[in-house]
Design an enzyme around this catalytic site. Structure first.
Site, PDB file in Angstrom:
ATOM      1  CG  PHE A  99       5.102   4.330   6.404  1.00  0.00           C
ATOM      2  CD1 PHE A  99       5.307   4.236   7.771  1.00  0.00           C
ATOM      3  CD2 PHE A  99       6.024   3.740   5.559  1.00  0.00           C
ATOM      4  CE1 PHE A  99       6.402   3.565   8.293  1.00  0.00           C
ATOM      5  CE2 PHE A  99       7.130   3.062   6.061  1.00  0.00           C
ATOM      6  CZ  PHE A  99       7.315   2.976   7.441  1.00  0.00           C
ATOM      7  CG  ASP A 100      -2.286   7.000   8.135  1.00  0.00           C
ATOM      8  OD1 ASP A 100      -2.895   7.521   7.184  1.00  0.00           O
ATOM      9  OD2 ASP A 100      -2.437   7.349   9.332  1.00  0.00           O
ATOM     10  CG  LEU A 101       0.810  12.238   5.623  1.00  0.00           C
ATOM     11  CD1 LEU A 101       2.323  12.172   5.762  1.00  0.00           C
ATOM     12  CD2 LEU A 101       0.425  12.992   4.337  1.00  0.00           C
ATOM     13  CG  ASP A 102      -2.984  13.502   8.049  1.00  0.00           C
ATOM     14  OD1 ASP A 102      -1.896  14.047   7.796  1.00  0.00           O
ATOM     15  OD2 ASP A 102      -4.043  13.789   7.473  1.00  0.00           O
ATOM     16  CB  VAL A 161       2.863   1.400   9.289  1.00  0.00           C
ATOM     17  CG1 VAL A 161       3.152   2.018  10.660  1.00  0.00           C
ATOM     18  CG2 VAL A 161       3.797   0.232   9.006  1.00  0.00           C
TER      19      VAL A 161
END
Length: 219
Positions: free
Chosen positions: A8-11, A165
């Site tokens: 998972f990307d964060l921002d 993602v």
């Protein structure tokens, strides 16, 4: 082969960091004597490596100037901007659903690891991830492809079992570089056109779409 690990990307994917990131960019530019753009004109800076954003904002390739801007940005981000951040709706629930279904979950962000772990802890998400990965403060692994390579090696993951993602083109580009599947999310800061243009395999228009797409495509 069914998917077993989700990056998972964060921002722009797990959290909406607009207030903190744009505020810190504006602060850095002001300190350097520039009139900063309005926050709404800085959406494109959310996601890509800071070095690239400041290079474009300052119209320079001078590493010394760019590093000065990043230093000023971090001066405010480390104490204020980090917490000017909001979880997107349903994120804890979809993470729980994904983990309950048996998937491993990892954070894969261009943000420095030291800040990414603080954000994940701040929102009480630590127990919902098997690992948090980010860049180093010197900029290494800020390119998403380099970071994904690092995660695949450290966690001993087979590319065919991994899904990335994220909401921006560099998430999709990084995934393609390592032949892993990708889900582009449109509720963040990238458009559906941007994501599809770079080859996103699937598109999620809401956080709940992510768990549905992952589980239905693993059968």
């Amino acid at each position: 082969m069914p998917y077993s690990a989700i990056l998972f990307d964060l921002d722009g994917t797990l959290t909406d960091p607009k207030l903190g990131i744009t505020g810190c960019i504006q602060y850095a530019l002001s300190e350097l004597g520039y009139k900063p753009p309005d926050a709404d004109e800085l959406h494109w800076c959310i996601g890509p490596p800071l070095k690239d954003s400041f290079s474009q904002l300052l119209k320079t390739l001078d590493d010394a100037v760019i590093e000065q801007a990043i230093s000023l940005y971090r001066r405010r981000f480390a104490t204020i901007g980090l917490f000017e951040n909001f979880l997107y709706p349903q994120i804890p629930e979809i993470l729980k659903t994904i983990r309950f279904a048996g998937y491993k979950t990892f954070v894969a962000t261009s943000k420095p690891y030291i800040y990414a772990t603080q954000v994940i802890e701040y929102f009480g998400l630590s127990l919902l991830f098997d690992g948090v990965y980010g860049s180093e403060l010197d900029g290494s692994r800020s390119i998403k492809g380099d970071l994904i390579h690092h995660i695949l090696l450290i966690e001993k993951l087979l590319p065919s079992t991994v899904v990335m993602v994220g909401d921006r083109s560099h998430d999709i580009i990084g995934a393609k570089r390592h032949h892993i599947a990708s889900i582009g999310v449109t509720y963040g800061y990238g458009t559906e056109e941007e994501l599809k243009a770079h080859g996103a395999d699937l598109i999620a228009h809401s956080p709940s779409d992510i768990s549905r797409l992952i589980i239905s495509n693993s059968k």
